[in-house]
Design a protein around this motif. Structure first.
Motif, PDB file in Angstrom:
ATOM      1  N   THR A   1       0.840  -0.902  -4.504  1.00 38.21           N
ATOM      2  CA  THR A   1       1.767  -0.276  -3.553  1.00 38.21           C
ATOM      3  C   THR A   1       1.665   1.242  -3.592  1.00 38.21           C
ATOM      4  OG1 THR A   1       3.578  -0.339  -5.161  1.00 38.21           O
ATOM      5  CG2 THR A   1       3.459  -2.166  -3.550  1.00 38.21           C
ATOM      6  N   LEU A   2       0.989   1.767  -4.609  1.00 35.21           N
ATOM      7  CA  LEU A   2       0.803   3.216  -4.714  1.00 35.21           C
ATOM      8  C   LEU A   2      -0.679   3.546  -4.641  1.00 35.21           C
ATOM      9  CD1 LEU A   2       1.866   6.104  -5.264  1.00 35.21           C
ATOM     10  CD2 LEU A   2       1.561   5.610  -7.710  1.00 35.21           C
ATOM     11  N   ASP A   3      -1.050   4.364  -3.676  1.00 34.89           N
ATOM     12  CA  ASP A   3      -2.414   4.880  -3.560  1.00 34.89           C
ATOM     13  C   ASP A   3      -2.422   6.211  -4.307  1.00 34.89           C
ATOM     14  OD1 ASP A   3      -4.755   6.194  -2.813  1.00 34.89           O
ATOM     15  OD2 ASP A   3      -4.760   5.312  -0.814  1.00 34.89           O
TER      16      ASP A   3
ATOM     17  N   PHE B   1       6.505   1.764  -1.117  1.00 34.79           N
ATOM     18  CA  PHE B   1       7.935   1.619  -1.395  1.00 34.79           C
ATOM     19  C   PHE B   1       8.752   2.643  -0.611  1.00 34.79           C
ATOM     20  CE2 PHE B   1       7.437  -0.317  -5.930  1.00 34.79           C
ATOM     21  CZ  PHE B   1       7.136  -1.544  -5.362  1.00 34.79           C
ATOM     22  N   ASP B   2       8.102   3.655  -0.071  1.00 36.36           N
ATOM     23  CA  ASP B   2       8.807   4.668   0.717  1.00 36.36           C
ATOM     24  C   ASP B   2       9.186   4.158   2.106  1.00 36.36           C
ATOM     25  OD1 ASP B   2       8.653   6.465  -1.375  1.00 36.36           O
ATOM     26  OD2 ASP B   2       6.856   7.463  -0.605  1.00 36.36           O
ATOM     27  N   THR B   3       8.683   2.984   2.474  1.00 30.98           N
ATOM     28  CA  THR B   3       8.996   2.424   3.793  1.00 30.98           C
ATOM     29  C   THR B   3       9.851   1.171   3.642  1.00 30.98           C
ATOM     30  OG1 THR B   3       7.077   0.945   3.905  1.00 30.98           O
ATOM     31  CG2 THR B   3       6.749   3.230   4.652  1.00 30.98           C
ATOM     32  N   ALA B   4      10.648   0.899   4.645  1.00 35.25           N
ATOM     33  CA  ALA B   4      11.488  -0.305   4.632  1.00 35.25           C
ATOM     34  C   ALA B   4      10.621  -1.562   4.573  1.00 35.25           C
ATOM     35  CB  ALA B   4      12.393  -0.330   5.861  1.00 35.25           C
ATOM     36  N   ASP B   5       9.522  -1.583   5.325  1.00 30.07           N
ATOM     37  CA  ASP B   5       8.629  -2.746   5.309  1.00 30.07           C
ATOM     38  C   ASP B   5       8.004  -2.939   3.927  1.00 30.07           C
ATOM     39  OD1 ASP B   5       9.136  -3.347   7.948  1.00 30.07           O
ATOM     40  OD2 ASP B   5       7.306  -2.412   8.713  1.00 30.07           O
ATOM     41  N   GLY B   6       7.604  -1.843   3.297  1.00 27.05           N
ATOM     42  CA  GLY B   6       7.012  -1.918   1.962  1.00 27.05           C
ATOM     43  C   GLY B   6       7.987  -2.463   0.932  1.00 27.05           C
TER      44      GLY B   6
ATOM     45  N   ALA C   1      11.544  -0.769 -10.027  1.00 28.76           N
ATOM     46  CA  ALA C   1      10.310  -1.336  -9.476  1.00 28.76           C
ATOM     47  C   ALA C   1       9.128  -0.411  -9.739  1.00 28.76           C
ATOM     48  CB  ALA C   1      10.464  -1.594  -7.978  1.00 28.76           C
ATOM     49  N   ARG C   2       9.338   0.881  -9.603  1.00 32.28           N
ATOM     50  CA  ARG C   2       8.255   1.845  -9.877  1.00 32.28           C
ATOM     51  C   ARG C   2       7.897   1.851 -11.362  1.00 32.28           C
ATOM     52  NH1 ARG C   2      10.667   5.523  -5.350  1.00 32.28           N
ATOM     53  NH2 ARG C   2       9.047   5.266  -3.773  1.00 32.28           N
ATOM     54  N   GLU C   3       8.904   1.737 -12.210  1.00 30.60           N
ATOM     55  CA  GLU C   3       8.652   1.670 -13.653  1.00 30.60           C
ATOM     56  C   GLU C   3       7.851   0.416 -13.999  1.00 30.60           C
ATOM     57  OE1 GLU C   3      11.280   2.310 -17.665  1.00 30.60           O
ATOM     58  OE2 GLU C   3      12.173   1.053 -16.100  1.00 30.60           O
ATOM     59  N   LEU C   4       8.220  -0.709 -13.400  1.00 38.47           N
ATOM     60  CA  LEU C   4       7.497  -1.958 -13.609  1.00 38.47           C
ATOM     61  C   LEU C   4       6.060  -1.829 -13.112  1.00 38.47           C
ATOM     62  CD1 LEU C   4       7.428  -4.958 -14.415  1.00 38.47           C
ATOM     63  CD2 LEU C   4       8.390  -5.488 -12.149  1.00 38.47           C
ATOM     64  N   ARG C   5       5.881  -1.247 -11.943  1.00 40.77           N
ATOM     65  CA  ARG C   5       4.540  -1.071 -11.366  1.00 40.77           C
ATOM     66  C   ARG C   5       3.642  -0.279 -12.316  1.00 40.77           C
ATOM     67  NH1 ARG C   5       4.625   2.205  -5.982  1.00 40.77           N
ATOM     68  NH2 ARG C   5       5.133   3.894  -7.421  1.00 40.77           N
ATOM     69  N   GLU C   6       4.156   0.818 -12.860  1.00 42.36           N
ATOM     70  CA  GLU C   6       3.324   1.663 -13.717  1.00 42.36           C
ATOM     71  C   GLU C   6       3.081   1.040 -15.080  1.00 42.36           C
ATOM     72  OE1 GLU C   6       1.526   3.944 -12.263  1.00 42.36           O
ATOM     73  OE2 GLU C   6       2.660   3.339 -10.481  1.00 42.36           O
TER      74      GLU C   6
ATOM     75  N   VAL D   1     -10.072   7.659 -12.349  1.00 41.64           N
ATOM     76  CA  VAL D   1      -8.766   8.288 -12.579  1.00 41.64           C
ATOM     77  C   VAL D   1      -8.058   8.654 -11.280  1.00 41.64           C
ATOM     78  CG1 VAL D   1      -9.325   9.122 -14.885  1.00 41.64           C
ATOM     79  CG2 VAL D   1      -9.775  10.575 -12.901  1.00 41.64           C
ATOM     80  N   THR D   2      -8.782   8.730 -10.186  1.00 36.91           N
ATOM     81  CA  THR D   2      -8.139   9.015  -8.905  1.00 36.91           C
ATOM     82  C   THR D   2      -7.798   7.738  -8.145  1.00 36.91           C
ATOM     83  OG1 THR D   2     -10.277   9.206  -7.787  1.00 36.91           O
ATOM     84  CG2 THR D   2      -9.296  11.249  -8.659  1.00 36.91           C
ATOM     85  N   CYS D   3      -8.007   6.591  -8.779  1.00 37.38           N
ATOM     86  CA  CYS D   3      -7.783   5.315  -8.095  1.00 37.38           C
ATOM     87  C   CYS D   3      -6.811   4.413  -8.870  1.00 37.38           C
ATOM     88  CB  CYS D   3      -9.116   4.608  -7.869  1.00 37.38           C
ATOM     89  SG  CYS D   3      -8.967   3.039  -6.994  1.00 37.38           S
ATOM     90  N   HIS D   4      -7.286   3.822  -9.961  1.00 38.25           N
ATOM     91  CA  HIS D   4      -6.525   2.853 -10.766  1.00 38.25           C
ATOM     92  C   HIS D   4      -5.954   1.714  -9.917  1.00 38.25           C
ATOM     93  CE1 HIS D   4      -7.139   5.133 -14.299  1.00 38.25           C
ATOM     94  NE2 HIS D   4      -6.203   6.041 -14.097  1.00 38.25           N
ATOM     95  N   TRP D   5      -6.680   1.349  -8.854  1.00 42.54           N
ATOM     96  CA  TRP D   5      -6.285   0.242  -7.982  1.00 42.54           C
ATOM     97  C   TRP D   5      -6.466  -1.060  -8.736  1.00 42.54           C
ATOM     98  CZ3 TRP D   5      -3.877   1.177  -3.595  1.00 42.54           C
ATOM     99  CH2 TRP D   5      -3.783   0.184  -2.613  1.00 42.54           C
TER     100      TRP D   5
END
Length: 167
Positions: free
Chosen positions: A20-22, A30-35, A49-54, A131-135
């Protein structure tokens, strides 16, 4: 960002959450209602949710043999409050771990991790070493040694940097 097919089973939830983070552009869905709606989140849920994501991203980097991208709360600590129950199908006797409460995102992630552990697929979900991705991507390589989310983008960039550094 990957051209790979999604992770199998419930790991698709974890993969899509991490993605969810590029990191390169800074775009956060997460900055959008749809997201937020994709994960059943309200604005009040976003810090957790952001803490969990990271924390998930740090674990996926570890799966690929890399250190965490930054200091994070350990994933086990975040999932400790997400109880799972054993659900047994009365028809065929099959069993699986499911969230005791299907609503909260940590509960759904804990169930996805448990399913992947049983299936033997958990450590195949990795984060790109760039390091610029981590996808997040699912490593389908036979030896399980994939390094980049995309050979055409991140892999090509890394190889070009190594080539140029030789001169």
């Amino acid at each position: 960002m990957s051209e790979r097919s999604p992770a199998p089973g419930a790991l698709a939830l974890v993969e899509s959450l991490v993605n969810t983070l590029d990191i390169e552009s800074g775009a956060d869905s997460f900055d959008t209602a749809d997201g937020r709606a994709r994960f059943g989140l309200t604005e009040d849920d976003l810090p957790a949710a952001r803490e969990l994501r990271e924390s998930l991203r740090a674990v996926l980097l570890a799966h690929a043999g890399h250190p965490p991208h930054r200091e994070v709360t350990p994933l086990g600590q975040l999932l400790a409050g997400a109880p799972l129950i054993v659900a047994v199908d009365e028809q065929d006797g099959s069993a699986l771990l499911t969230p005791a409460d299907r609503g909260p995102l940590p509960s759904r992630v804990a169930a996805a991790v448990a399913e992947a552990l049983v299936a033997g697929t958990w450590t195949r979900l990795k984060a790109c070493e760039s390091v610029t991705c981590h996808w997040a991507y699912y490593d389908r390589s036979p030896a399980g040694r994939g390094r980049w989310c995309s050979m055409q983008v991140c892999g090509a960039r890394a190889k070009m940097r190594r080539y140029r550094a030789k001169d």
